[in-house]
Structures are given as structure tokens and as C-alpha cells.
Enzyme design. Structure first.
Site, short mmCIF file in Angstrom:
data_model
loop_
_atom_site.label_atom_id
_atom_site.label_comp_id
_atom_site.label_asym_id
_atom_site.label_seq_id
_atom_site.Cartn_x
_atom_site.Cartn_y
_atom_site.Cartn_z
N HIS A 129 -9.88 -6.62 -1.76
CA HIS A 129 -10.94 -6.78 -0.90
C HIS A 129 -12.38 -5.87 -1.78
O HIS A 129 -12.21 -4.21 -2.12
CB HIS A 129 -10.56 -5.51 0.40
CG HIS A 129 -9.87 -6.15 1.20
ND1 HIS A 129 -10.40 -7.24 1.53
CD2 HIS A 129 -8.15 -5.64 0.96
CE1 HIS A 129 -8.59 -7.41 2.67
NE2 HIS A 129 -7.64 -6.51 2.53
N GLU B 257 -5.66 -10.84 -1.25
CA GLU B 257 -7.00 -10.72 0.46
C GLU B 257 -8.30 -10.94 0.10
O GLU B 257 -9.07 -9.83 0.18
CB GLU B 257 -6.03 -9.81 1.10
CG GLU B 257 -5.22 -9.63 1.77
CD GLU B 257 -4.53 -8.01 2.23
OE1 GLU B 257 -5.22 -7.36 2.33
OE2 GLU B 257 -3.15 -7.85 1.87
N GLU C 136 0.62 -1.62 -0.38
CA GLU C 136 0.00 0.13 0.06
C GLU C 136 0.89 1.30 -0.08
O GLU C 136 0.43 2.18 1.03
CB GLU C 136 -0.79 0.00 1.27
CG GLU C 136 -1.93 -1.53 1.38
CD GLU C 136 -2.71 -0.88 2.43
OE1 GLU C 136 -2.94 -0.11 3.82
OE2 GLU C 136 -3.19 -2.35 2.81
N ASN D 149 1.79 -5.46 -3.10
CA ASN D 149 0.88 -5.64 -2.40
C ASN D 149 -0.16 -4.24 -3.24
O ASN D 149 0.19 -3.59 -1.80
CB ASN D 149 1.39 -6.01 -1.36
CG ASN D 149 0.02 -6.99 -1.59
OD1 ASN D 149 -1.43 -7.93 -2.40
ND2 ASN D 149 -0.65 -6.90 0.23
N ASP E 8 -12.03 -10.87 -0.37
CA ASP E 8 -12.93 -10.75 0.64
C ASP E 8 -14.58 -10.56 -0.16
O ASP E 8 -13.81 -9.15 -0.38
CB ASP E 8 -12.96 -10.80 2.12
CG ASP E 8 -12.58 -9.65 2.46
OD1 ASP E 8 -11.76 -9.20 3.98
OD2 ASP E 8 -12.66 -8.87 1.96
#
Ligand code: G3I
Length: 391
Positions: free
Chosen positions: A260, A289, A181, A224, A291
């Protein structure tokens, strides 16, 4: 880890329901058979359904928001959780246990207890490991963020961290999220929030990758981030930065999108196109990641329509990864709603994972499994006889 596959034996054994190996709960001795080896990949599980060249991962719950909940550490205390963690997944990521605040609690002091346990678990169960993360603006300990260091001292602190942590797991961690990030949504470097960039300048990013590569030449080194699923200003910034770094022979091996998502918003439709352009640079790609959260009704229970939309988003994300040759890792950020970060961060939202709080699989679980089985068709064996059965 290189996969070893004995499809014929597996199919025959499964059809006769002959157990091929001790159940995951028996915690077999450490071995390094491939992640798809029948000794690890039990018929009917997600990792078994996956094609050879794709690992299916999950975050290993612990640290972070879990510390504020009224349950003990999931990874060490929840037997059912550990059994499913071993059964269904061929890759694991430390949700918080390898982050600075957890693993480097004081200057020059490291606490590897939980990270060691996760890596050892993965090796016992033939799983890859994603290390997360070495260079970030969040979850840094106070001694670092509030310390008064010269540039040289700060540089040495980062060098020592990367060398110590990556070196400890040399040959045992397959991919590292070296830099996490580092851009904001407009594609500008986080020059204020990220202590390393703020104090040492953007050149420190390349140094972090070089130091990680020196510490473990076998590890694949990744950028990432979230919000980089589509072709947009943020993913463009990574694309340009990585091209510059590659031109300088900086050891960058991959780019990953966290994915996400929320059913309140659309699916990032250019995800596959975006991954493909990084693949065209010769990079590996990964979804790290995944979801899909949703705003829950008063009852707290998702509607069938919400669950179907969620399943569709999971299936689209997996299909995008399957559509890009170098996308070899698909990781969800926790596999059960029981331990998800989402309700802690997003009030009134939840149900973001593929199993509910009692580990009952949701439509998204079955969407992933059927998508994996279809992808596995190129092995010529098609879905196994149990494909439609319960999990
Ligand atoms: O550090 C504070 C502590 O000082 C305070 O007393 C305590 C109570 O408020 O909160 C602590 O912060 C917690 C933080 O982890 C650090 O431990 C937050 O409450 C907690 O919600 C947070 O959770 C983790 C979060 O990262 C931190 O950003 C989650 O467990 C973890 O799932 C989540 O994972 C991140 C990935 O690493 C990067 N991508 C996004 C993803 C979701 O945020």
C-alpha cells in the site's frame, strides 16, 4: 492452476479478430483450464499479457467499507465490474468476505454465501483464489473479541474456524493469508491487539499454520503484512520468525507484502532484495494488496504528474516481483477508484487504483500491461500486434 497456452492459435485468431470464446459476461460453464488459457485470457488484457508463471489479481469488492457507501454490493450488482474482473484478472482475493466478522458472525455459525460466490466465479473464469485471512487483530466479530473464554475454548474456536473455512475450500484456494499483520512497525509481535497471541501466546501462530495445512494440504500458506516492502525491522522480524518455524517443520510456504503506497512518500527501493531473501529460504513470495494513493487537488482530479508517478510506482512494484523467481502472484487491492477503500480511510486522498471511477484505464494500467508484455518476451513471441492499442 496450471496454465495452458496456445499462443499460435491466440495470435492468429487475434490478428484476424476471431473470438476464441464467449465473452466473460456470458458466464461460461465452470471449467478448470489454466488461467492463461485463451478461453479465459482474452488478447490485450492484463492476464493475457502476463507471463505463464505470474497471476495478476485483484481484491473482489464487498463488505468492509462498502457496507457504509451508497451503492449496492459491487461484486453481485455491478455487471461492468464483474465483466472486467473476469477479463483482466487471473487471481482474485476476497476483500472482506472471508474475514471473521463476515464469515463467522456468531460462535459456531458460518456464512459462506459470498465466499462461495467468489470461489465459484473464479472457477468459472479460470482464476486462482487467495484466501484472506484466518488470523488477524482486526475485523473480528464482537462475540469473539468481547467473549469470556478459557484458553482451551479459545484454542478450539480458532481450530474450528481454520478447519471449517480452509477445509470447505480444499483444493480450490491456491494461497491463504494465514497470519495477517502480526508484527508492529518496530518488529514486535502485536501481543496486545491480536487476541490469539495475547491470550494463547506466540506458539499459536505455528498451530494456525499446522491446522490450515491439515485442512488443505494443497494450499500455499502465507504471512501477509504492510510496511514490510523494504528490508527493515518489520520484515526482519518475519524473516527470523519464518526461519525458526521452517526449522521446526511448520508448513509455512510464503511471505507476502501488501504494498500500500502513496505518491507522498518514496518507493520502497529494497523491495526486490527483500523478496529475494525470502525466496532464498525456499518460500514463495507475492505482492497482495498493491495500490498507490495520492493527495488530491481541490478539483478532486489527480494531475498528470501524479498519475505518471503512480504509474512508475506500479511498474516498479511489478518489476520487483518479476525479478524474483518465486514471486508468482501480483494482486492490486481493487482495480477501480469507484470502490477503493482509500478515500474512506484517508480523507483527501484517492485515485489509488488502475482505472478511474468510470472504469477508464489510467497510465498505471498501461504501465502494468507494457511491463507484463516485456516480461512475456521470453516466450519468443514478443508483444502481440495489438500491444500498443487501447485496452
Ligand atoms: O466494524 C465497523 C462497524 O462497527 C461500524 O459501525 C462501521 C461504521 O463505522 O465501520 C465498521 O468498520 C469497517 C471495517 O471495514 C469492518 O467492516 C470500516 O468502516 C471499513 O472502512 C473497513 O474497511 C475494510 C478494512 O480492510 C478494515 O480494516 C476495507 O474494506 C478493506 O479494503 C481493508 O482491507 C485491508 C486488508 O484486509 C488488510 N490489509 C490492509 C487493507 C486496507 O486496510
Amino acid at each position: 492452476m496450471k496454465p495452458v497456452r496456445l499462443i499460435t492459435a491466440t495470435l492468429a485468431a487475434a490478428a484476424l479478430s476471431i473470438p476464441l470464446a464467449a465473452p466473460a459476461s456470458a458466464d461460461p460453464a465452470p471449467d478448470h483450464r489454466g488461467h492463461n488459457h485463451p478461453g479465459h485470457a482474452k488478447p490485450g488484457t492484463l492476464r493475457w499479457a502476463a507471463p505463464d508463471d505470474l497471476v495478476i489479481g485483484t481484491a473482489v469488492a464487498g463488505g468492509g467499507h462498502h457496507l457504509e457507501q451508497d451503492y449496492p454490493d459491487p461484486f453481485t450488482s455491478d455487471k461492468e465490474y464483474r465483466k472486467l474482473l473476469a477479463r483482466h484478472f487471473s487471481s482474485v482475493s476476497a476483500e472482506n468476505q472471508m474475514k471473521w466478522e463476515y464469515i463467522h458472525p456468531a460462535r459456531g455459525e458460518y456464512d459462506f454465501g459470498m465466499a462461495d460466490a467468489i470461489v465459484e466465479f473464479a472457477e468459472r473464469h479460470g482464476q486462482d483464489v487467495r484466501g484472506h485471512t484466518l488470523f488477524w487483530h482486526s475485523q473480528n466479530p464482537a462475540w469473539l473479541e468481547e467473549g469470556d473464554f478459557t484458553d482451551e475454548e479459545l484454542r478450539e474456536i480458532l481450530h474450528d474456524h481454520i478447519t471449517t473455512v480452509v477445509g470447505r475450500y480444499e483444493g480450490r484456494i491456491d494461497q491463504w493469508d494465514v497470519a495477517n499483520e502480526i508484527f508492529d512497525s518496530s518488529g514486535e509481535l502485536r501481543t496486545e491487539e491480536n487476541i490469539w497471541i495475547r491470550e494463547l501466546g506466540p506458539g499459536i501462530i505455528a498451530d494456525a499454520f499446522r491446522w490450515a495445512h491439515e485442512a488443505d494440504p494443497s494450499a500455499e500458506l502465507y504471512f501477509n503484512d504492510y510496511g514490510v516492502e523494504d528490508v527493515n525491522a518489520k520484515s526482519d522480524a518475519y524473516y527470523e520468525l519464518i526461519r525458526e518455524l521452517l526449522a521446526d517443520d511448520v508448513p509455512v510456504h510464503g511471505f507476502s507484502a501488501q504494498v500500500h503506497l502513496s505518491t507522498q512518500y518514496g518507493f520502497p527501493g529494497s523491495l526486490e532484495e527483500n523478496l529475494q531473501r525470502f525466496d532464498d529460504l525456499g518460500l514463495g513470495t507475492a505482492l497482495t494488496e498493491v495500490d498507490v494513493r495520492m493527495r488530491l487537488p481541490e478539483s478532486g482530479e489527480p494531475t498528470p504528474e501524479q498519475l505518471e508517478q503512480q504509474a512508475d510506482y506500479y511498474e516498479q512494484a511489478l518489476s520487483a516481483c518479476l525479478g524474483v523467481e518465486g514471486c508468482g502472484s501480483f494482486t492490486i487491492w481493487g482495480f477501480t477508484d469507484k470502490y477503493s477503500w482509500v478515500p474512506v480511510f484517508f480523507e483527501g486522498e484517492g485515485s489509488a487504483t488502475i482505472m478511474d471511477g468510470q472504469f477508464t484505464p489510467k497510465p498505471s494500467y498501461f504501465a502494468l500491461k507494457s511491463t507484463l508484455l516485456e516480461a512475456g518476451d521470453d516466450h519468443g513471441w514478443g508483444p502481440p500486434p495489438w500491444a500498443g492499442r487501447d485496452w
